[in-house]
Design an enzyme around this catalytic site. Sequence first.
Site, PDB file in Angstrom:
ATOM      1  N   GLY A  25       6.171  -6.618   0.140  1.00 30.26           N
ATOM      2  CA  GLY A  25       5.858  -6.402   1.084  1.00 30.26           C
ATOM      3  C   GLY A  25       6.842  -6.399   1.913  1.00 30.26           C
ATOM      4  CB  SER A  26       6.024  -7.698   6.403  1.00 31.21           C
ATOM      5  OG  SER A  26       5.811  -8.359   6.313  1.00 31.21           O
ATOM      6  CD  GLU A  49      -6.324  -7.036  -0.350  1.00 32.85           C
ATOM      7  OE1 GLU A  49      -5.357  -6.801   0.366  1.00 32.85           O
ATOM      8  OE2 GLU A  49      -6.667  -7.127  -1.440  1.00 32.85           O
ATOM      9  CD  GLU A  90      11.272  -3.929  -2.806  1.00 29.88           C
ATOM     10  OE1 GLU A  90      11.518  -3.985  -1.995  1.00 29.88           O
ATOM     11  OE2 GLU A  90      10.489  -3.011  -3.212  1.00 29.88           O
ATOM     12  CG  LEU A  91      11.028 -10.096   1.120  1.00 32.87           C
ATOM     13  CD1 LEU A  91      11.205 -10.821   1.761  1.00 32.87           C
ATOM     14  CD2 LEU A  91       9.537  -9.671   0.714  1.00 32.87           C
ATOM     15  CB  CYS A  94      10.887  -1.196   0.881  1.00 33.81           C
ATOM     16  SG  CYS A  94      11.007   0.138  -0.903  1.00 33.81           S
ATOM     17  CD1 TRP A 101      -0.184  -1.912   3.031  1.00 37.44           C
ATOM     18  CD2 TRP A 101       1.373  -0.054   3.026  1.00 37.44           C
ATOM     19  NE1 TRP A 101       0.387  -1.646   4.320  1.00 37.44           N
ATOM     20  CE2 TRP A 101       1.363  -0.162   4.402  1.00 37.44           C
ATOM     21  CE3 TRP A 101       1.548   1.468   3.170  1.00 37.44           C
ATOM     22  CZ2 TRP A 101       2.254   0.100   5.129  1.00 37.44           C
ATOM     23  CZ3 TRP A 101       2.555   1.962   4.221  1.00 37.44           C
ATOM     24  CH2 TRP A 101       2.448   0.970   5.085  1.00 37.44           C
ATOM     25  CG  ASN A 102       4.971   1.011   0.801  1.00 36.98           C
ATOM     26  OD1 ASN A 102       4.769   0.332  -0.563  1.00 36.98           O
ATOM     27  ND2 ASN A 102       6.512   1.210   0.617  1.00 36.98           N
ATOM     28  CD  GLU A 110      11.110  -1.804   7.136  1.00 33.80           C
ATOM     29  OE1 GLU A 110      10.232  -3.030   6.749  1.00 33.80           O
ATOM     30  OE2 GLU A 110      11.295  -1.064   5.828  1.00 33.80           O
TER      31      GLU A 110
HETATM   32  P1  NAD Z   1       2.286  -6.979   5.313  1.00 31.86           P
HETATM   33  O1  NAD Z   1       3.633  -7.484   4.946  1.00 31.86           O
HETATM   34  O2  NAD Z   1       1.174  -7.456   6.080  1.00 31.86           O
HETATM   35  O3  NAD Z   1       0.978  -5.887   4.081  1.00 31.86           O
HETATM   36  C1  NAD Z   1       2.147  -5.334   3.267  1.00 31.86           C
HETATM   37  C2  NAD Z   1       1.117  -5.820   2.004  1.00 31.86           C
HETATM   38  O4  NAD Z   1       1.480  -7.735   1.499  1.00 31.86           O
HETATM   39  C3  NAD Z   1      -0.176  -6.070   2.336  1.00 31.86           C
HETATM   40  O5  NAD Z   1      -1.029  -4.617   1.076  1.00 31.86           O
HETATM   41  C4  NAD Z   1      -0.277  -6.978   2.610  1.00 31.86           C
HETATM   42  O6  NAD Z   1      -2.407  -6.190   1.685  1.00 31.86           O
HETATM   43  C5  NAD Z   1      -0.043  -8.046   1.305  1.00 31.86           C
HETATM   44  N1  NAD Z   1       0.186  -9.464   1.989  1.00 31.86           N
HETATM   45  C6  NAD Z   1      -0.575  -9.431   3.378  1.00 31.86           C
HETATM   46  N2  NAD Z   1      -0.098 -10.596   3.588  1.00 31.86           N
HETATM   47  C7  NAD Z   1      -0.230 -11.397   2.876  1.00 31.86           C
HETATM   48  C8  NAD Z   1      -0.212 -13.173   2.387  1.00 31.86           C
HETATM   49  N3  NAD Z   1       0.247 -13.729   2.355  1.00 31.86           N
HETATM   50  N4  NAD Z   1      -0.204 -12.790   0.797  1.00 31.86           N
HETATM   51  C9  NAD Z   1      -0.228 -11.945  -0.376  1.00 31.86           C
HETATM   52  N5  NAD Z   1      -0.145 -10.091   0.225  1.00 31.86           N
HETATM   53  C10 NAD Z   1      -0.221 -10.466   1.509  1.00 31.86           C
HETATM   54  O7  NAD Z   1       2.867  -5.762   6.105  1.00 31.86           O
HETATM   55  P2  NAD Z   1       2.165  -4.018   7.047  1.00 31.86           P
HETATM   56  O8  NAD Z   1       1.583  -4.951   8.209  1.00 31.86           O
HETATM   57  O9  NAD Z   1       0.880  -3.992   5.543  1.00 31.86           O
HETATM   58  O10 NAD Z   1       3.310  -2.969   6.661  1.00 31.86           O
HETATM   59  C11 NAD Z   1       4.179  -3.182   7.860  1.00 31.86           C
HETATM   60  C12 NAD Z   1       5.576  -3.682   7.379  1.00 31.86           C
HETATM   61  O11 NAD Z   1       5.786  -4.530   5.861  1.00 31.86           O
HETATM   62  C13 NAD Z   1       5.613  -2.492   7.435  1.00 31.86           C
HETATM   63  O12 NAD Z   1       6.830  -2.713   8.703  1.00 31.86           O
HETATM   64  C14 NAD Z   1       7.288  -3.506   6.239  1.00 31.86           C
HETATM   65  O13 NAD Z   1       8.444  -4.008   6.783  1.00 31.86           O
HETATM   66  C15 NAD Z   1       6.677  -4.322   5.675  1.00 31.86           C
HETATM   67  N6  NAD Z   1       6.542  -3.232   4.455  1.00 31.86           N
HETATM   68  C16 NAD Z   1       7.473  -3.241   2.885  1.00 31.86           C
HETATM   69  C17 NAD Z   1       6.899  -2.388   1.829  1.00 31.86           C
HETATM   70  C18 NAD Z   1       7.713  -2.595   0.775  1.00 31.86           C
HETATM   71  O14 NAD Z   1       8.193  -1.256  -0.161  1.00 31.86           O
HETATM   72  N7  NAD Z   1       9.014  -3.637   0.879  1.00 31.86           N
HETATM   73  C19 NAD Z   1       5.752  -1.777   1.274  1.00 31.86           C
HETATM   74  C20 NAD Z   1       4.898  -2.441   2.677  1.00 31.86           C
HETATM   75  C21 NAD Z   1       5.083  -3.158   4.032  1.00 31.86           C
END
Ligand code: NAD
Length: 476
Positions: free
Chosen positions: A228-229, A178, A250-251, A284, A151-152, A381
């Site tokens: 994502g994370s 979402e 890309e984490l 990130c 989402w960022n 992070e």
């Molecule tokens: P998260 O990893 O839970 O969610 C990140 C994204 O992944 C969300 O858009 C979510 O919809 C999606 N996601 C979550 N679980 C999934 C799954 N099982 N299958 C497919 N998609 C899934 O993290 P968050 O709570 O939204 O953000 C917190 C942490 O996530 C941050 O502290 C950061 O470390 C990391 N993050 C990293 C980036 C990046 O650019 N690498 C971007 C957003 C968040």
Amino acid sequence: MADHPACTLLIAGEALTGGGRDHADILDPATGETIGSVPHATADDLDRALEAAQRGFKTWRSTSADQRTAILLKAAALIRERAPAIGEALTREQGKPLKEAIGETIYSAMLLEFYAQEIKRVYGRTLVRPAGQRVEVQYHPVGPVAGFAAWNFPSLNVMRKIGGALAAGCSTIVKPSEETPSAGLALVQACIDAGVPGDAVQCVFGVPDQVSTHLLASPIIRKVTFTGSTAVGKHLAKLAAEDLKIATMELGGHAPVLVFADADVDAALDTMTANAFRNAGQVCVSPTRFLIEQPVYERFRDGFVERTRAITVGNGFDKGTDMGPMASARGLERMESLIGDAKEHGAQLLSGGERIGNQGFFHQPTVLAEVPTDAAIMNDEPFGPVAILNPMAGEEAMIAEANRLPYGLAAYAWTQNPARRRRLAAEVEAGMLAIDTGGVSAADAPFGGVKWSGYGSEDGREGVLACMVPKTVHEA
Ligand code: NAD
């Protein structure tokens, strides 16, 4: 919100919503109010999308390179044309200042333009063999790609998922977040409007884990790409491994900034303070751990605090806003917990440290100093508007601290010593190193991490090759 775009699934070219499907609210992070809703794909919807992706792969891979280039360039032109409206919806859902939301969307178009041109530069090679024999290395699209975007950067993250895949000749199913669905959906729609078959580019939403588990369980999907994370990345990498699908991850990161005594301190301050609070730190590659050589520590610290206090926090639609709200209540909770823990560990709070008001998810730009390495924020992070400033005793200690964490996405350094620049390039463990600049991203430059920051690259020619597999043809 009456003028907020309606959100649908886009499966086999069809916009789907309602029909008894579950829906989730979309919130405006500046107010906390509901502004719309996003439909969740059912298991049947996902199966239809998978079947379409299989058909779409056949059609799209056999579309000539010239035609694919022309179609993707047209899609990029549509995205540029629609950027003001896409940016507005993005700011409403994610909170960042409008000019950044529009800029991000235009950058997504630029990335697609690069990918469109790159289609013609995917060369194979012919190996040296005796007369009459021939060995050719060809590159083929891997197959349907499932992309999951965070989402960022609601536009750019989605383009990074679909652009390389489409350029390679793959079909793709993307799930934007979402929480910020509109921009990604608009990008997929622009591709369809430009002539990409609706079977070859699709958009779904749902409960993230249910969607990824369903799609990755199918043998139709041959590649997964996720932003994502690290925790979710590891989970998806395991699901991908069950079927030996290739993956791009890309984490998270926790970027070190090495400021040496020979740096142009004012340039470092002007660039890195703005960078640290861009998108409320939810980036990130956000510079988070400032490792400052002792002789310039106090000057850097004072200059950083002064510039941080000048940042205007507000609604992303207000012209003077430098930094909007955090994207969700989750982010605020993480900030509160990490800053509280840092203070308990003896860190100095030099600026900010508090939530702003009780409407929406605003947080003060925050500066912590002299934070011990056993504080959680030195290891996890923060992904929020906080910078850590620590004095350091010289190059060796600074490189060791930069490499201490399991993350390795971006790293920054400020030094005018050419020999040191070479040493840093060799020794700092990161996917991208920026020296005397805050920029680590360009359409033609690979973007990706090492260690727990993931693997595989997006952008650059690597972003296309990441969706292709070599085939060696031996002829006698
Ligand atoms: P998260 O990893 O839970 O969610 C990140 C994204 O992944 C969300 O858009 C979510 O919809 C999606 N996601 C979550 N679980 C999934 C799954 N099982 N299958 C497919 N998609 C899934 O993290 P968050 O709570 O939204 O953000 C917190 C942490 O996530 C941050 O502290 C950061 O470390 C990391 N993050 C990293 C980036 C990046 O650019 N690498 C971007 C957003 C968040």
